[in-house]
Write a protein that holds these residues in place. Structure first.
Motif, short mmCIF file in Angstrom:
data_model
loop_
_atom_site.label_atom_id
_atom_site.label_comp_id
_atom_site.label_asym_id
_atom_site.label_seq_id
_atom_site.Cartn_x
_atom_site.Cartn_y
_atom_site.Cartn_z
N TYR A 218 9.03 2.03 44.61
CA TYR A 218 10.38 2.54 44.83
C TYR A 218 11.42 1.46 44.53
CZ TYR A 218 10.27 7.32 46.61
OH TYR A 218 10.19 8.68 46.71
N PHE B 40 -2.74 6.31 44.65
CA PHE B 40 -2.66 6.59 46.09
C PHE B 40 -3.57 7.77 46.46
CE2 PHE B 40 1.74 4.64 45.64
CZ PHE B 40 1.31 3.42 46.11
N LEU C 9 -4.61 7.91 50.28
CA LEU C 9 -3.33 7.81 50.97
C LEU C 9 -2.44 8.93 50.42
CD1 LEU C 9 -2.17 5.81 53.13
CD2 LEU C 9 -0.92 4.73 51.27
N HIS D 112 2.61 -1.46 48.41
CA HIS D 112 2.63 -1.08 47.00
C HIS D 112 3.53 0.13 46.78
CE1 HIS D 112 -1.11 -3.37 47.52
NE2 HIS D 112 -1.03 -3.67 46.23
N PHE D 113 3.47 1.07 47.71
CA PHE D 113 4.35 2.24 47.63
C PHE D 113 5.82 1.82 47.65
CE2 PHE D 113 7.00 5.14 50.11
CZ PHE D 113 6.94 6.31 49.35
N SER D 114 6.16 0.93 48.57
CA SER D 114 7.55 0.46 48.66
C SER D 114 7.95 -0.31 47.40
CB SER D 114 7.72 -0.43 49.89
OG SER D 114 7.34 0.25 51.07
N LYS E 87 -3.40 0.52 55.42
CA LYS E 87 -1.95 0.57 55.59
C LYS E 87 -1.23 -0.40 54.67
CE LYS E 87 -2.13 2.10 60.42
NZ LYS E 87 -1.72 1.81 61.82
N TRP E 88 -1.99 -1.38 54.14
CA TRP E 88 -1.37 -2.32 53.21
C TRP E 88 -0.90 -1.64 51.93
CZ3 TRP E 88 0.08 -6.74 55.08
CH2 TRP E 88 -0.65 -7.36 56.10
N SER F 225 0.82 5.66 39.86
CA SER F 225 0.87 5.44 41.31
C SER F 225 0.44 6.68 42.08
CB SER F 225 2.28 5.01 41.73
OG SER F 225 3.22 6.05 41.47
N ALA G 95 1.52 8.98 50.76
CA ALA G 95 2.24 8.14 49.79
C ALA G 95 2.26 8.80 48.42
CB ALA G 95 1.58 6.77 49.71
N SER G 96 1.15 9.43 48.06
CA SER G 96 1.09 10.12 46.77
C SER G 96 2.11 11.23 46.70
CB SER G 96 -0.32 10.67 46.55
OG SER G 96 -0.40 11.36 45.33
N TRP H 127 0.98 0.80 51.69
CA TRP H 127 2.39 1.18 51.82
C TRP H 127 3.30 0.10 51.23
CZ3 TRP H 127 3.99 5.87 52.67
CH2 TRP H 127 3.16 6.77 53.35
#
Length: 710
Positions: A155, A617, A622, A150-152, A145-146, A613, A625-626, A148
């Protein structure tokens, strides 16, 4: 200790780092570089040249750093023009981006990466012998879950960069308009270049231009200047200039009488008298060549000047003929910016030149893969031992292995990259551009994309040319392959920022290569003439943009690169501020036309980050997220299209309301009459003007061809 260990883990020995900073501190007192520094002072009438030895100038001082840091944008604008302001804005823009990214990367993403257990635990006591992969996203567990965070971060950085890009584009556009309003009347504002001029039987190009614009632009047409083929004249002028410089050097040393023997058994004559006679002969030949220019030497091109800026803009934007390949118009550069040699080329030769340039760029790209492959071999000790088994015992030495795998690869790439900007500038000069500024902008684009392809992609996908081509022929597999290959090269690119970025920027202070070149040319050409240098934008802008691409790309992959980038940008800001104030002087002004190149490069960097990215992901299992990243490149490209519609036209031509306002302000200015008198002959080819080098030059004081004749 941590910084030293990190540098050592990159393969950069701490002793080399200390030596580097010692050399930098010694050379930081840049004004002691007399050979490069004094020309700018001479031009400004503020020379500090001293005839006696001055120890003070050899002692390091930090005073110039304070002055450079306090230098305002208006100071740079007044001394070096809007192009210099745009260059510094590129640096400050990058500083804002990576300061923001550094906070997120170092204080949020880096701890998350270190807490992962995908690879192995970190041994801080033996950090220098551990791989930097533990600091990258590769160490985060798959499906964690960490991820997410990197996903944030992806953005957040995209939104922040686009926000800054919009405001920078808007700000520089407004500065371009303000710079136009504040400028004095310039020939390029009232002039266009016309090509593809049709000529009827029995008439000349000059008569055709006069007839056409008198008929269709009767109220605004002022004058014209037909371009002639003068390549032979230019070679004679260059020969005369070289001979004149030798004469000046000989006359400056009257005590040394030099003689030359005429023929194998001929008598000796004084070298000064011999050169003077030879110079008179060249000038006479030049006059004869000028007088022999006929209608056959006219090209189907002419500079056409108008009585107002608005009149020139109308002629530029409106199609002049039913046949679109006749009476082709384009904006004229400043007279000093015109690249005259290319006007001698026919349409077919220009077309062939473009084709040759494309082929040459492709071949250069392929050939450059050779040093890239060598560099990749150096970064892999096991591969190097296979290639050179006799070096196995030497490669086991820690110091040798660190230097070879960390410092040497980046140094080799840097040395090979030195030759790329001059080659690209030469290729652009034969591509058909009519001005030095257009040549440099084209070279800037070529160097940028060459660097991205050969340093980034060729390093990441280290393999054959066919392998690289095959990757991009399958677009759907690009994100996955990038996700695997890019994080693996984090150590190399961090070392590249240190060895290439830091050293190249610090070496800008002492300018060793220009100094050596100046000394060699003065010795070989026997001249004391000093020329004020100008900043090679096609060399330095691509370098900054490439480091920005590395920073954006590795922001969420390996945030450890960000502090090194920030150090590079801080050095660049201080050093280039000093150089613009004390060393460089612009030879031409594009009024900020380099910024669209910067904008497009930043958009490409963002889209590349999005592609990586998506692959990361997916690789980290994940998939949600991808999938959620997919809108980002689409929105980024839509934002780019909006900026192109909103701001790019201002960088192509000035709007009608701006031109009309400027024309009305100067309508009652009595100085405009004198300006229009000079405008009539502003675009006369310098090869048609008389030269006055020889002693007996009274007969050469008037041009052979008047403006009315051309």
């Amino acid at each position: 200790m941590l910084v030293s260990a990190l540098l050592t883990s990159l393969g950069i020995n701490s002793g080399l780092c200390v030596l580097f900073f010692i050399l930098y501190s010694i050379l930081r007192n840049q004004p002691s570089n007399y050979e490069v520094y004094v020309p700018r002072l001479l031009v400004e009438g503020n020379s500090k040249r001293r005839s006696h030895f001055n120890l003070e100038r050899l002692i390091p001082s930090t005073g110039w750093i304070k002055r450079a840091w306090k230098l305002s944008e208006e100071d740079i604008l007044s001394s070096s023009g809007l192009d210099a302001v745009v260059f510094m804005r590129v640096i400050t823009f990058s500083l804002r981006v990576f300061s923001f990214a550094g906070i997120i990367g170092v204080f949020v993403l880096l701890p998350v990466n270190c807490m992962g257990t995908q690879l192995h635990e970190i041994d801080f006591e033996d950090l220098s012998n551990n791989s930097l992969d533990v600091f990258t996203i590769s160490n985060v567990n798959s499906g964690s879950k960490w991820l997410w965070i990197h996903f944030s971060a992806v953005y957040i950085l995209t939104i922040f960069v686009c926000y800054l890009l919009y405001h920078e584009y808007k700000y520089i556009s407004s500065k371009r308009i303000a710079y136009f309003y504040s400028s004095k009347p310039q020939p390029r504002q009232f002039t266009i270049l016309v090509r593809g001029i049709p000529v009827s039987v029995g008439s000349s190009v000059s008569e055709s231009v006069e007839s056409f614009f008198t008929e269709f632009h009767p109220t605004t047409y002022l004058s014209h200047m037909v371009v002639r083929r003068t390549s032979k004249l230019r070679s004679l002028i260059n020969e005369a200039k070289t001979l004149y410089k030798r004469l000046l050097h000989l006359r400056s040393e009257p005590s040394q009488h030099k003689y030359i023997r005429i023929g194998f058994f001929g008598q000796k004559v004084d070298l000064v008298d011999h050169y003077e006679k030879k110079l008179e002969d060249i000038e006479q030949n030049l006059r004869l060549e000028q007088s022999d220019l006929s209608l056959a030497d006219e090209t189907r091109a002419a500079f056409v000047s108008f009585k107002s800026r608005y009149g020139a803009a109308i002629a530029f934007h409106i199609q002049q003929s039913i046949n679109p390949i006749q009476w082709i118009t384009e904006l004229a550069p400043e007279p000093d910016d015109v690249y005259w040699p290319f006007f001698s080329s026919s349409f077919m030769r220009r077309w062939m030149s473009k084709l040759v340039v494309v082929v040459a760029c492709i071949l250069l790209t392929i050939l450059f893969l050779i040093p890239v492959v060598v560099v990749q071999g150096l970064t892999n000790l096991s591969q190097l031992e296979i290639w050179f088994p006799f070096l196995k015992s030497i490669l086991t030495i820690t110091f040798v292995s660190q230097v070879i795998t960390g410092y040497l690869p980046s140094l080799i790439l840097q040395l090979f990259l030195k030759i790329v900007p001059p080659i690209m500038e030469f290729l652009s000069s034969i591509q058909g551009y009519i001005s030095h500024s257009d040549i440099e902008k084209s070279a800037c684009n070529k160097v940028l994309w060459f660097t991205i392809w050969n340093i980034f992609f060729a390093t990441v996908f280290s393999g054959s040319v066919l392998y690289l081509v095959n990757i991009f022929l399958e677009p759907k597999d690009i994100p996955a392959k990038l996700a695997v290959a890019v994080p693996a090269q984090a150590s190399f690119f961090i070392a590249y920022v240190v060895t290439s970025g830091w050293t190249s920027t610090a070496s800008e202070l002492c300018r060793i290569i220009p100094l050596i070149y100046s000394l060699v040319t003065r010795f070989c050409k026997s001249t004391d003439e000093l020329e004020v240098p100008s900043l090679p934008y096609h060399r330095d802008i691509p370098r900054i943009l490439f480091f920005a691409l590395l920073g954006i790309t590795y922001f969420f992959l390996a945030p450890l690169i960000l502090p090194f980038l920030l150090m590079y940008l801080c050095l660049a800001y201080i050093i280039f501020s000093n150089q613009f104030k004390n060393v460089y002087m612009p030879k031409y002004e594009t009024a900020g036309k380099f910024w669209p190149i910067v904008h497009n490069s930043m958009i490409f960097s963002l889209v590349l980050m999005h592609a990586i990215s998506i692959g990361i992901f997916t690789l980290k299992k994940l998939s949600i997220a991808s999938t959620l990243v997919f809108p980002l490149p689409v929105l980024t490209l839509l934002f780019n299209e909006y900026c192109r519609k909103r701001f790019l036209p201002i960088f192509i031509a000035y709007p009608a309301e701006v031109l009309m306002k400027k024309d009305k302000e100067e309508a009652n200015d009595p100085a405009m009459a004198e300006f229009f008198d000079k405008l009539v002959t502003a675009y006369q080819d310098p090869a048609l003007l008389p030269i006055r080098y020889s002693v007996n030059s009274n007969s050469l004081n008037s041009p052979l061809i008047s403006s009315a004749d051309v």
